[in-house]
Enzyme design. Structure first.
Site, PDB file in Angstrom:
ATOM      1  N   HIS A 124       7.685  -6.110  11.663  1.00 22.72           N
ATOM      2  CA  HIS A 124       6.819  -7.289  11.744  1.00 22.72           C
ATOM      3  C   HIS A 124       7.612  -8.456  12.311  1.00 22.72           C
ATOM      4  CE1 HIS A 124       3.190  -9.529  10.927  1.00 22.72           C
ATOM      5  NE2 HIS A 124       3.903 -10.480  10.337  1.00 22.72           N
ATOM      6  N   CYS A 152       1.133  -8.417  15.889  1.00 25.22           N
ATOM      7  CA  CYS A 152       2.192  -9.409  15.631  1.00 25.22           C
ATOM      8  C   CYS A 152       3.077  -9.656  16.855  1.00 25.22           C
ATOM      9  CB  CYS A 152       3.026  -9.001  14.416  1.00 25.22           C
ATOM     10  SG  CYS A 152       4.004  -7.497  14.612  1.00 25.22           S
ATOM     11  N   HIS A 160       1.892 -16.186  12.512  1.00 24.28           N
ATOM     12  CA  HIS A 160       1.955 -14.757  12.789  1.00 24.28           C
ATOM     13  C   HIS A 160       0.578 -14.118  12.711  1.00 24.28           C
ATOM     14  CE1 HIS A 160       2.092 -13.053   8.400  1.00 24.28           C
ATOM     15  NE2 HIS A 160       1.475 -14.207   8.405  1.00 24.28           N
TER      16      HIS A 160
END
Length: 349
Positions: free
Chosen positions: A312, A264, A324
């Protein structure tokens, strides 16, 4: 023969009596109930377990990425210091050569120092010339010795710094190894849970995941947030968004920074690097070090940080959506910006 038969019969009777003497024990042993099977987990419980394992893997991935970054920094610093040590030693050798040349010059003058030659001369001009050389020579000698002393001190400092950096390098390597082990364990556990499900259950699990994301996104949109999000992207932000969306379909791989795969924060870092802005490597460092902006002021290119542990991160691309790299087993994709628990927003540039 009769005695042998009597003995055998006696043993048989004794064994029978021993068995009859403990009927309760025999019955209890044969009638002991088996432990009940563990209760079957609901699909929602399995989903929650899998999510938790992947979240833990994401935290460990951040730790791995940070340790890797620090390892690279320490390695570069050690290489730099090694070059400086080599240059310092070469400088010391050069200074020693100059000192040797000065000593040889004195030997060629008959072994007399300049001061003695000055005293022995009767010629005023020679006296003045020699005095000037003596003063200049004394200063040169002093400068030479001072430079040698400084260079030797610098070499000692470089060597100590190199030793300190080596210690740090080894510590970061240990952290990397620990994080790598934890990542692999968590991902393996999550995959095992999922593999134990039947194909139909795996499909239901996928739908449950999508439904949960849809509910979260709907709740976020119901706040009227889209009415407030009117800011347009900067030229750099547009470049970052274009890069990130061009990676859609590439697999998530922990620790990856492209070009074939990403995690990520590897995706967000690479996207902003393509836009000419260097940002930290991990989602936690991006959250900690980049300027924060209010949600209502968010614009395309800004980074949305998720979960309380900042484990994240995704990039806002406009119209309530973000791009993402979700987790192992998934590809880079577009999702609702509010489909997960939002911690905050940061702006790289």
């Amino acid at each position: 023969m009769n005695r042998r038969r009597h003995t055998t019969a006696a043993i048989t009777v004794i064994c029978a009596l021993a068995v009859l003497a403990s009927p309760a024990l025999t019955l209890q042993a044969s009638a002991a109930p088996l432990p009940p099977p563990p209760p079957k987990k609901s699909l929602e419980q399995v989903r929650a377990e899998i999510d938790a394992l992947y979240r833990q893997a994401a935290v460990a991935t951040d730790a791995y990425n940070l340790a890797e970054e620090k390892t690279d920094e320490q390695s570069s610093e050690i290489v730099k210091l090694a070059r400086m040590i080599v240059e310092g030693r070469e400088k010391i050798d050069d200074l020693k050569a100059k000192a040797g040349a000065a000593a040889r010059a004195q030997y060629r003058n008959g072994g007399l120092p300049d001061g003695a030659q000055l005293v022995l001369t009767d010629d005023p001009q020679i006296f003045l010339d020699t005095a000037g050389r003596l003063q200049a020579g004394a200063k040169a000698t002093t400068d030479l010795l001072g430079e040698m002393t400084r260079t030797q001190a610098e070499l000692g400092t470089y060597a100590k710094d190199a030793g300190d950096n080596w210690t740090k390098l080894e510590a970061h390597r240990v952290k990397q190894a620990q994080a790598k082990k934890e990542i692999n364990e968590k991902i393996a556990a999550a995959k095992k849970l999922e593999s134990e499900l039947a194909a139909e259950e795996r499909e239901r699990l996928r739908r449950l995941e999508e439904q949960e994301q849809y509910r979260a996104q709907t709740t976020w949109l119901d706040t009227g947030i889209l009415d407030e999000l009117t800011a347009s992207a900067t030229p750099e932000g547009r470049k970052a968004v274009a890069f990130a969306t061009a990676q859609i379909g590439k697999p998530y791989v922990w620790g990856a920074e492209g070009p074939a795969s990403y995690d990520c924060s590897g995706l967000t870092q690479s996207a902003w690097s393509a836009a000419g802005r260097n940002i930290p490597r991990t989602s936690q460092e991006q959250w900690r070090l980049l300027p924060r902006v209010a949600m209502k002021d968010m614009r395309p290119g800004d980074l949305i940080v998720y979960f309380k542990d900042a484990s994240h991160i995704g990039m806002y691309i406009g119209k309530g959506a973000m791009v993402h790299a979700p987790r192992p087993g998934r590809n880079v994709t577009i999702a609702g910006a509010g489909s997960m628990e939002i911690l905050g927003v940061v702006r790289p540039g």
